[in-house]
Motif scaffolding. Sequence first.
Motif, mmCIF file in Angstrom:
data_model
loop_
_atom_site.group_PDB
_atom_site.id
_atom_site.type_symbol
_atom_site.label_atom_id
_atom_site.label_comp_id
_atom_site.label_asym_id
_atom_site.label_seq_id
_atom_site.Cartn_x
_atom_site.Cartn_y
_atom_site.Cartn_z
ATOM 1 N N ALA A 163 0.811 -1.248 -0.107
ATOM 2 C CA ALA A 163 0.038 -0.056 0.002
ATOM 3 C C ALA A 163 0.887 1.258 0.082
ATOM 4 C CB ALA A 163 -1.042 0.136 1.256
ATOM 5 N N VAL A 200 -9.006 0.496 -15.476
ATOM 6 C CA VAL A 200 -8.034 1.194 -16.318
ATOM 7 C C VAL A 200 -8.913 1.522 -17.612
ATOM 8 C CG1 VAL A 200 -6.308 0.714 -17.929
ATOM 9 C CG2 VAL A 200 -6.145 -0.204 -15.423
ATOM 10 N N ALA A 248 -13.991 -5.551 -5.294
ATOM 11 C CA ALA A 248 -12.869 -5.374 -5.545
ATOM 12 C C ALA A 248 -12.237 -6.054 -6.761
ATOM 13 C CB ALA A 248 -11.916 -5.745 -4.247
ATOM 14 N N TYR A 302 -13.287 -3.799 -9.618
ATOM 15 C CA TYR A 302 -12.633 -2.556 -9.588
ATOM 16 C C TYR A 302 -11.203 -2.880 -10.285
ATOM 17 C CZ TYR A 302 -15.441 0.148 -6.434
ATOM 18 O OH TYR A 302 -16.427 0.910 -5.990
ATOM 19 N N LEU A 303 -10.581 -4.042 -9.831
ATOM 20 C CA LEU A 303 -9.383 -4.404 -10.397
ATOM 21 C C LEU A 303 -9.392 -4.601 -12.077
ATOM 22 C CD1 LEU A 303 -7.801 -6.791 -7.877
ATOM 23 C CD2 LEU A 303 -6.864 -4.446 -8.408
ATOM 24 N N ARG A 304 -10.705 -5.339 -12.331
ATOM 25 C CA ARG A 304 -10.487 -5.654 -13.544
ATOM 26 C C ARG A 304 -10.934 -4.465 -14.705
ATOM 27 N NH1 ARG A 304 -9.731 -10.211 -16.614
ATOM 28 N NH2 ARG A 304 -11.667 -9.652 -17.906
ATOM 29 N N ASP A 331 0.456 4.345 -1.299
ATOM 30 C CA ASP A 331 -0.148 5.399 -1.208
ATOM 31 C C ASP A 331 -0.395 5.597 0.010
ATOM 32 O OD1 ASP A 331 -0.817 5.754 -4.308
ATOM 33 O OD2 ASP A 331 -1.782 3.703 -3.648
ATOM 34 N N ILE A 344 -10.300 4.485 -7.616
ATOM 35 C CA ILE A 344 -11.360 4.324 -6.543
ATOM 36 C C ILE A 344 -11.962 5.503 -5.884
ATOM 37 C CG2 ILE A 344 -12.419 2.942 -4.613
ATOM 38 C CD1 ILE A 344 -10.646 0.514 -5.391
ATOM 39 N N LEU A 345 -10.761 6.245 -5.401
ATOM 40 C CA LEU A 345 -10.833 7.487 -4.366
ATOM 41 C C LEU A 345 -11.436 8.559 -5.399
ATOM 42 C CD1 LEU A 345 -10.045 7.573 -1.745
ATOM 43 C CD2 LEU A 345 -7.893 8.847 -2.398
ATOM 44 N N THR A 393 -3.913 4.145 -13.955
ATOM 45 C CA THR A 393 -3.562 2.872 -13.510
ATOM 46 C C THR A 393 -3.229 2.602 -12.094
ATOM 47 O OG1 THR A 393 -1.190 3.701 -13.870
ATOM 48 C CG2 THR A 393 -2.034 3.202 -15.849
ATOM 49 N N ASN A 394 -3.389 3.562 -11.239
ATOM 50 C CA ASN A 394 -3.391 3.242 -9.867
ATOM 51 C C ASN A 394 -4.852 3.021 -9.277
ATOM 52 O OD1 ASN A 394 -3.251 3.448 -7.198
ATOM 53 N ND2 ASN A 394 -1.486 4.872 -6.909
ATOM 54 N N ILE A 395 -5.048 1.651 -9.046
ATOM 55 C CA ILE A 395 -6.463 1.432 -8.714
ATOM 56 C C ILE A 395 -6.898 2.039 -7.550
ATOM 57 C CG2 ILE A 395 -7.898 -0.479 -8.586
ATOM 58 C CD1 ILE A 395 -6.620 -0.682 -10.993
ATOM 59 N N VAL A 396 -5.947 2.326 -6.482
ATOM 60 C CA VAL A 396 -6.721 2.993 -5.318
ATOM 61 C C VAL A 396 -6.951 4.501 -5.801
ATOM 62 C CG1 VAL A 396 -5.910 3.893 -3.079
ATOM 63 C CG2 VAL A 396 -4.933 1.398 -4.142
#
Lengths: 126, 189
Positions: B52, B138, B130, B133-135, B54, B150-151, B144-147
């Motif tokens: 993590a 992008v 989750a 989101y991962l799938r 970030d 989401i945020l 490219t940063n999934i976090v």
Amino acid sequence: MSSGAIPFALSMVVLLIGLYAIIAKANVVKIIIGILITDYAVNLFLVLLGYRHGGRAPIVTKADLDTSGGVSMGFVNTSVDPVPQALILTSIVIGLAVAAMMVALALRLHDKYGTFDITRIRRLKG
Amino acid sequence: MSDLTPVVLYALLGFMILGSIVAVEIADLLSAVIAMGAVGFGLSLVYLFLGAPDLALTQVVVEILILVFLIRLVVQRKDTTEQHPPGALLVGGIMLVMGVVLTIMVMAFSDMHPFGSPLFSRTAAAPTIAFDYLREAVAQTGATNIVTAILLDFRAYDTLGEATVIFASIVGAYAVLRRVGRISKGGTE
């Protein structure tokens, strides 16, 4: 206790130490420190829940894109859970806001009463 | 940070436990604040090892700011708190209750999914949020940063609420600390 629960239990030990400071200490600064440590422990626990053995940070690199431009299953199957991370990021910053508010109140208390001892801060009239 | 060995994790968590005990029990307030800073920076390292980055960066920044606030609060202020240790009965009672709580927690953890295999990794048949989101992050957001995706995209209202909380706390701290409009003691204003 199975070894899969040890990290959770250790983070809960940190939480209980912070809780002890909140309950048993008479000093405002110690109480603030206790609240912040409790905050850290809860954040840590939720991030621990999303960790995967051998997992990597949820950041897509060029190697993770397949030919059609989508994300490959290899990435999905090795990344850690991004949802707790996104929510805890919010929680950390809110912890900062709470800390700033608590410190401001403690500053005013010390200016007014000349002490951090909550057993001697009794007058309610401002 | 792909190889998190249990030894490293336990060492860092043990460091955090020791640091919090010192922060809670040491008499000098400035030392207590510094010990709490050690706990926070240890936590930032744990985040780094947990994949993590970030969170690790945010934790460092937040920890520095909290240390500045707390040192501002503690330094040059006389601590006249009497060192009356809480009664043995109180401490014993609290320890007993916490021991019971910890035991119940450990029993509950044994029934949960173990550390290292999060829920979303075991439900490929019934995908979780989750997983989606991962799938899809992008393709849908371009981040490219999934976090970050989401945020700032999937849960942007959450971040708006966070900004509201920060604004409210700043206004509150300013209202508590302001000098204007307050009746001074000597009547000089």
